[in-house]
Design an enzyme around this catalytic site. Structure first.
Site, PDB file in Angstrom:
ATOM      1  N   TYR A  33      -7.279  -6.590   0.431  1.00 21.29           N
ATOM      2  CA  TYR A  33      -7.709  -5.419  -0.326  1.00 21.29           C
ATOM      3  C   TYR A  33      -6.509  -4.608  -0.790  1.00 21.29           C
ATOM      4  O   TYR A  33      -5.384  -4.801  -0.327  1.00 21.29           O
ATOM      5  CB  TYR A  33      -8.662  -4.542   0.491  1.00 21.29           C
ATOM      6  N   ARG A  52       1.374  -6.854  -4.694  1.00 23.95           N
ATOM      7  CA  ARG A  52       1.165  -6.923  -3.233  1.00 23.95           C
ATOM      8  C   ARG A  52      -0.118  -7.684  -2.907  1.00 23.95           C
ATOM      9  O   ARG A  52      -0.170  -8.433  -1.938  1.00 23.95           O
ATOM     10  CB  ARG A  52       1.132  -5.527  -2.622  1.00 23.95           C
ATOM     11  N   LYS A 147      -2.132  -7.034   3.682  1.00 22.78           N
ATOM     12  CA  LYS A 147      -3.150  -5.982   3.580  1.00 22.78           C
ATOM     13  C   LYS A 147      -4.521  -6.648   3.608  1.00 22.78           C
ATOM     14  O   LYS A 147      -5.152  -6.877   2.567  1.00 22.78           O
ATOM     15  CB  LYS A 147      -2.932  -5.157   2.301  1.00 22.78           C
ATOM     16  N   GLU A 179       4.559   1.861  12.122  1.00 19.09           N
ATOM     17  CA  GLU A 179       4.034   2.621  10.985  1.00 19.09           C
ATOM     18  C   GLU A 179       2.914   3.498  11.505  1.00 19.09           C
ATOM     19  O   GLU A 179       2.752   3.663  12.712  1.00 19.09           O
ATOM     20  CB  GLU A 179       3.538   1.666   9.889  1.00 19.09           C
TER      21      GLU A 179
END
Ligand code: PDD
Length: 289
Positions: A33, A52, A147, A179
């Site tokens: 996604y 990406r 992702k 992160e």
């Protein structure tokens, strides 16, 4: 006005969109996604988000169903039909719905493609006053650079922050910053901007990349390297970045003030550069029309 969604070749009101319960996104979290911010009905850094998406799809061996031009056309249509000028656009590709439930890849099954958008959340207060975060052990898998929609660990980690009245959970793996549960984290110490370098332990955010590019362009010293937990505790500033939140000052970590406990000068500088860049991109894309 009902929100418009795109699902497998068709546009429809969001509440009419239906996918099979055998969809592998639903059964296995088997999909990729992107979340793309939209300002004044123009997607910001769409090309970077689609690049990406391609990297994630390559990483999970799922063929990209659309060219960049096809994605752009679909994204534009959803944006135009949307209710708001500033939007948060979501797009997802899963490995489709097979006739049986089997973890191995199905053959000849078309992917499921879904796009919709909602209002971009206003972050005015958080941007101005900063946010509180807590830290937790990063117990996710080791392919965090992708992702994917397999987000249960992120869901649980983020909920820890919400339950504690915080805005985000900062993740530490083996005592090193990776992160946030849904964001990237930067550290400022003695005028130097620090962040973990891109690897499998974190998602290389589109905002992370832009912040590093803006820092380089304006001569803010930068270091990409492992950051120990202890360094977070003595930082002058901590920042959170993501596409929908841009650059937020973190003013408290685990109940302790970060630096002076107020947003510092470096984050104000970066917010200004970020805003100027956004306006510049908006002006340039307006000239393309
Ligand atoms: N999250 N790291 C993680 C784990 C994220 O989920 C996100 C974004 C980021 C920041 O990436 P970017 O700057 O490209 O938004 C880093 C999105 C917004 C989400 O899942 O809703």
């Amino acid at each position: 006005m009902p929100m418009t969604a795109y699902l497998n070749g068709q546009y429809m009101p969001l509440d009419e969109a239906r996918v099979s319960p055998l969809d592998r996104g639903f059964l296995f979290g088997d999909g990729a996604y992107e979340v793309i911010p939209v300002y004044a009905r123009r997607p910001f850094l769409l090309e970077q988000h689609l690049a990406r998406l391609q990297r994630t799809l390559d990483g999970i061996a799922l063929a990209n169903p659309h060219s960049v031009a096809e994605w752009s056309e679909r994204v534009q249509r959803v944006i135009v039909d949307g209710e708001f000028d500033d939007q948060s656009l979501y797009l997802q590709v899963t490995r489709g719905a097979d006739s049986k439930r089997d973890q191995s890849f199905p053959k000849g099954v078309p992917p499921t493609v879904f796009i919709f958008s909602t209002a971009l959340p206003l972050m005015t207060q958080q941007r101005e006053q900063g946010i509180a975060v807590l830290s937790a052990v990063d117990n996710r898998w080791l392919r965090c650079n992708l992702k994917t929609v397999s987000l249960l660990a992120n869901v649980l980690l983020r909920q820890q922050a919400i339950d504690a009245g915080c805005a985000e959970t900062i993740l530490l793996r083996d005592g090193l910053l990776s992160e946030g549960a849904t964001s990237n984290i930067f550290v400022v110490k003695d005028g130097v901007l620090r962040a973990p370098s891109r690897d499998h332990r974190m998602l290389a955010g589109i905002t992370y990349d832009l912040v590093l590019e803006l820092a380089a362009r304006h001569g803010m010293p930068c270091e990409l390297r492992d950051i120990a937990d202890a360094e977070l505790r003595v930082a002058d500033e901590l920042w959170l970045t993501s596409s929908t939140r841009e650059v937020l000052p973190i003013v408290s970590l685990d109940g302790q003030a970060v630096g002076t406990g107020k947003p510092g000068p470096a984050v104000r500088q970066m917010q200004a550069w970020y805003g100027a860049y956004r306006s510049q991109v908006a002006r340039a894309s307006a000239c393309d029309v």
